[in-house]
Design a protein around this motif. Structure first.
Motif, PDB file in Angstrom:
ATOM      1  N   ILE A  46       6.811  20.294  14.057  1.00 55.92           N
ATOM      2  CA  ILE A  46       7.529  20.600  12.844  1.00 55.92           C
ATOM      3  C   ILE A  46       7.122  22.017  12.494  1.00 55.92           C
ATOM      4  O   ILE A  46       8.494  22.692  11.933  1.00 55.92           O
ATOM      5  N   ARG A  47       6.285  22.682  12.291  1.00 54.74           N
ATOM      6  CA  ARG A  47       6.122  23.953  12.156  1.00 54.74           C
ATOM      7  C   ARG A  47       7.041  24.989  13.046  1.00 54.74           C
ATOM      8  O   ARG A  47       7.524  25.790  12.331  1.00 54.74           O
ATOM      9  N   GLU A  48       7.019  24.838  14.413  1.00 55.12           N
ATOM     10  CA  GLU A  48       7.628  25.584  15.430  1.00 55.12           C
ATOM     11  C   GLU A  48       9.043  25.297  15.495  1.00 55.12           C
ATOM     12  O   GLU A  48      10.031  26.114  15.716  1.00 55.12           O
ATOM     13  N   LYS A  49       9.565  23.974  15.397  1.00 52.18           N
ATOM     14  CA  LYS A  49      10.948  23.506  15.544  1.00 52.18           C
ATOM     15  C   LYS A  49      11.626  23.249  14.217  1.00 52.18           C
ATOM     16  O   LYS A  49      12.697  23.108  14.213  1.00 52.18           O
ATOM     17  N   GLY A  50      10.960  22.805  13.090  1.00 45.13           N
ATOM     18  CA  GLY A  50      11.605  22.523  11.904  1.00 45.13           C
ATOM     19  C   GLY A  50      11.736  20.923  11.962  1.00 45.13           C
ATOM     20  O   GLY A  50      12.095  20.462  12.845  1.00 45.13           O
ATOM     21  N   VAL A  51      12.049  20.438  10.792  1.00 47.02           N
ATOM     22  CA  VAL A  51      12.184  19.052  10.766  1.00 47.02           C
ATOM     23  C   VAL A  51      13.488  18.535  11.120  1.00 47.02           C
ATOM     24  O   VAL A  51      13.442  17.458  11.631  1.00 47.02           O
ATOM     25  N   MET A  52      14.570  19.461  11.183  1.00 48.01           N
ATOM     26  CA  MET A  52      15.586  18.900  11.512  1.00 48.01           C
ATOM     27  C   MET A  52      16.100  18.884  13.160  1.00 48.01           C
ATOM     28  O   MET A  52      16.621  18.065  13.780  1.00 48.01           O
ATOM     29  N   SER A  53      14.648  19.210  13.921  1.00 50.20           N
ATOM     30  CA  SER A  53      14.559  19.274  15.285  1.00 50.20           C
ATOM     31  C   SER A  53      14.259  17.712  15.712  1.00 50.20           C
ATOM     32  O   SER A  53      14.702  17.244  16.686  1.00 50.20           O
ATOM     33  N   LEU A  54      13.846  16.798  14.719  1.00 51.20           N
ATOM     34  CA  LEU A  54      13.756  15.448  14.723  1.00 51.20           C
ATOM     35  C   LEU A  54      15.135  14.786  15.205  1.00 51.20           C
ATOM     36  O   LEU A  54      15.061  13.447  15.759  1.00 51.20           O
ATOM     37  N   TYR A  55      15.990  15.651  14.625  1.00 51.87           N
ATOM     38  CA  TYR A  55      17.563  14.934  14.824  1.00 51.87           C
ATOM     39  C   TYR A  55      18.294  15.338  16.273  1.00 51.87           C
ATOM     40  O   TYR A  55      19.316  15.314  16.474  1.00 51.87           O
ATOM     41  N   ASP A  56      17.438  16.022  16.993  1.00 48.10           N
ATOM     42  CA  ASP A  56      18.017  16.528  18.068  1.00 48.10           C
ATOM     43  C   ASP A  56      18.706  15.454  18.966  1.00 48.10           C
ATOM     44  O   ASP A  56      17.808  14.412  19.394  1.00 48.10           O
TER      45      ASP A  56
END
Length: 318
Positions: free
Chosen positions: A77-87
């Motif tokens: 989460i710190r490196e990719k951001g919360v929105m990366s969960l929706y990749d």
């Protein structure tokens, strides 16, 4: 007295048989086939939109050991951001158009046909139908499964190994151009095997648990509470049963040829299971189990409740 009034009794019986206005117990009308398939697909898509972050986490945890990393959710989460969960959510939702529609829709259609032939619907029949329709749905939707896995995990790869996909259509276009049509079915064997087990443990057991809970917990069958309890139970069972196949499928779908030999490290389900167990230990196949159960249990609950709500709404409009 009977002889005296026999003529009147016969007239009364005839009136009961011929009067169309007399109310008789009837089965609720069967849903039209297009409604069965449409509600299955919509339920799958909406359910996936809810649980996609859990799937992304499960895929990344499952593949972390293959990449020689230790997974950390907070670091991700710190490196990719919360929105990366929706990749990869577009590919995941599009996958449900094919997977959920065919899997759940075909199950109900084949189950009802088998009932007509055998005159009964038992657990054994549900198991056979669930396994067959699950595997069929997996083969139909495998290209979108490959796209979902790759898009979900691409951001976690080293910069030099990333494919940098821009969207689901870019994934499809590049896989076709760079790897050929066959690559769309990388991991098809464990995916189909997993889907067959899902068909047994999710669809068939859900149907069975709905009957059990209706009988023993006094629930109304197909009510929201009945579907919720049955879905949670079947979700837990099939998560435990299918996690090794899910891990194998993820590895086969995301793998790259060896830089020296040009060969793929994973060639089949059994070979993948053996290789991972030998090199990393059997429990490595259960890396990411908690988010996988959240995905499985969450999608089972949300999908079947949404499907039931859509069908109840359809019936109310008739």
């Amino acid at each position: 007295i009977l002889l005296k009034h026999s003529h009147q009794l016969q007239q009364a019986l005839n009136s009961l048989q011929l009067n169309p206005n007399m109310s008789t117990p009837t089965q609720p009308p069967a849903l039209p086939k297009p409604v069965i398939f449409a509600t299955s697909g919509l339920g799958g898509m909406l359910g996936w939109a809810i649980i996609h972050p859990a799937n992304t986490t499960a895929v990344r945890m499952s593949l972390a050991s293959m990449q020689g990393d230790t997974f950390s959710f907070s670091k991700m989460i710190r490196e990719k951001g919360v929105m990366s969960l929706y990749d990869g959510i577009a590919a995941g939702v599009l996958r449900q158009v094919f997977y959920a529609t065919s899997r759940f829709g075909l199950f109900e259609e084949c189950r009802d046909r088998l009932h007509e032939i055998r005159g009964k619907t038992d657990f054994a029949g549900r198991v056979v139908v669930g396994a067959g329709t699950g595997a069929t749905a997996a083969l139909i939707s495998c290209p979108m499964e490959v796209a979902t896995v790759r898009m979900s995990n691409d951001a976690t790869l080293p910069l030099a190994e990333r494919r940098n996909y821009t969207g689901v259509f870019d994934v499809v276009k590049r896989i076709h151009a760079e790897e050929g049509v066959k690559a769309f079915w990388n991991g098809a064997a464990p995916f189909a095997q997993r889907a067959a087990l899902v068909g047994v443990f999710q669809v068939a057991t859900l149907d069975q648990f709905k009957d059990l809970y209706a009988k023993h917990l006094n629930q109304k069958k197909n009510s929201i509470s009945n579907v919720f309890c049955a879905a949670m139970t079947s979700g837990l069972i099939y998560s435990i049963a299918t996690m090794p196949l899910e891990a194998s499928k993820n590895r086969m779908a995301s793998q790259k040829p060896d830089a020296v030999t040009g060969k793929l490290p994973y060639t089949g389900t059994i070979q993948t299971l053996r290789t991972v167990s030998a090199n990393e230990g059997f429990m490595a196949l259960y890396n990411g189990f908690l988010p996988y159960y959240m995905r499985c249990g969450g999608h089972t609950v949300s999908m079947f409740i949404i499907v039931q709500m859509l069908r109840d709404y359809y019936k109310s409009m008739q």
